[in-house]
Design an enzyme around this catalytic site. Structure first.
Site, PDB file in Angstrom:
ATOM      1  N   PRO A   2       1.045   0.676  -4.356  1.00  0.00           N
ATOM      2  CG  PRO A   2      -0.201   2.553  -4.907  1.00  0.00           C
ATOM      3  CD  PRO A   2       1.100   1.877  -5.200  1.00  0.00           C
ATOM      4  CD  GLU A   3       1.299  -4.828  -1.613  1.00  0.00           C
ATOM      5  OE1 GLU A   3       0.699  -5.482  -0.735  1.00  0.00           O
ATOM      6  OE2 GLU A   3       2.528  -4.839  -1.720  1.00  0.00           O
TER       7      GLU A   3
END
Length: 272
Positions: A2-3
């Site tokens: 996840p960014e």
């Protein structure tokens, strides 16, 4: 992994359910995440109010009465808000049961995430947060800031965008996409970019991240929001994960290289 868009989407989702709520109980099923969960967390958190849920880089920060709960989703972590208790699965390592009956559950198959407790108010002094660069969607980040922070750096501009001391949270996917939209080769030395190209790149970073948030983020493997829904930004990729496919802008094949142990995707014709 996840960014920033995925973490921000998670923050917005859980904040709507957690803000102002009292923690009734904590369940810790597996302490061995990236860093061990504090042994006293199950006794420290109950009866505290969650006053706000914010984000710094890829860290979620839950401000409580006597400290801040820091959560990092790692490579495969996710948070779910459940309206009623559901039997935990193999990878459900941590629960916050609220006084209103709702449940916040942390799931992390690879166990590379983190749940940490910081007593006191100034959480920015935590070793993981101190020294981080500016938020890319804030007023503290623009072309002039990017230009100043890349002076004298010989690393590529792609690697610079992933350096959390230069700017936080962009991540591999969105660095490749932003560089394409800015028309800048990922191989370009960061220190060689002039102010105008830095301004173009900073704007491309902001637009790319905002579009990703609007689309619900990218769901390549594990990511779902707090309600269990995947994101759809992967359907809008211009270069990422499109090796040998035709560039949507010029028709030339998209290239793939390795930079700093990460895959980079770009169009050699459109990006100079």
């Amino acid at each position: 992994m996840p960014e920033l868009p995925e973490v921000e989407i998670t923050r917005r989702g859980v904040a709507a359910h957690l803000t102002g709520q009292r923690i009734a109980q904590v369940a810790v099923r597996h302490t061995g995440l990236r860093w061990p969960i504090a042994a006293n967390l199950a006794s420290v958190l109950p009866q505290q109010i969650i006053h706000a849920v914010s984000r710094r880089a890829k860290y979620l920060l839950m401000a409580c009465d006597h400290g801040v709960l820091i959560i990092h989703l790692g490579m495969s972590g996710s948070l779910r808000v459940l309206s009623e208790p559901v039997a935990p699965g193999k990878h459900d390592h941590f629960d916050l049961l609220l006084a209103n009956g709702r449940l916040l559950r942390f799931r992390d198959p690879r166990r590379f995430g983190a749940i940490l407790w910081w007593p006191g108010d100034d959480v920015c002094q935590h070793p993981l947060l101190a020294g981080l660069g500016p938020e890319p969607l804030s007023e503290q980040f623009d072309g002039k800031v990017l230009h100043a922070r890349t002076r004298g750096r010989r690393i590529s501009i792609k690697e610079a965008l992933l350096n959390q001391h230069i700017v936080v949270g962009i991540g591999n996917i969105y660095a490749s996409e932003a560089l394409f939209h800015a028309g800048i080769s990922p191989l370009t030395s960061a220190g060689r970019l002039g102010v105008k190209r830095c301004e173009r790149l900073a704007e491309a970073v902001k637009v790319t991240l905002l579009r990703a948030i609007e689309a619900g983020g990218s769901s390549l493997r594990d990511f779902v929001d707090c309600g269990g829904s995947p994101g759809y930004f992967q359907q809008q990729y211009w270069v990422y994960d499109r090796t040998h496919q035709a560039c949507r802008q010029c028709g030339r094949p998209i290239m793939k290289i390795r930079q700093g142990q990460r895959s980079t995707f770009y169009c050699a014709n459109c990006q100079r």
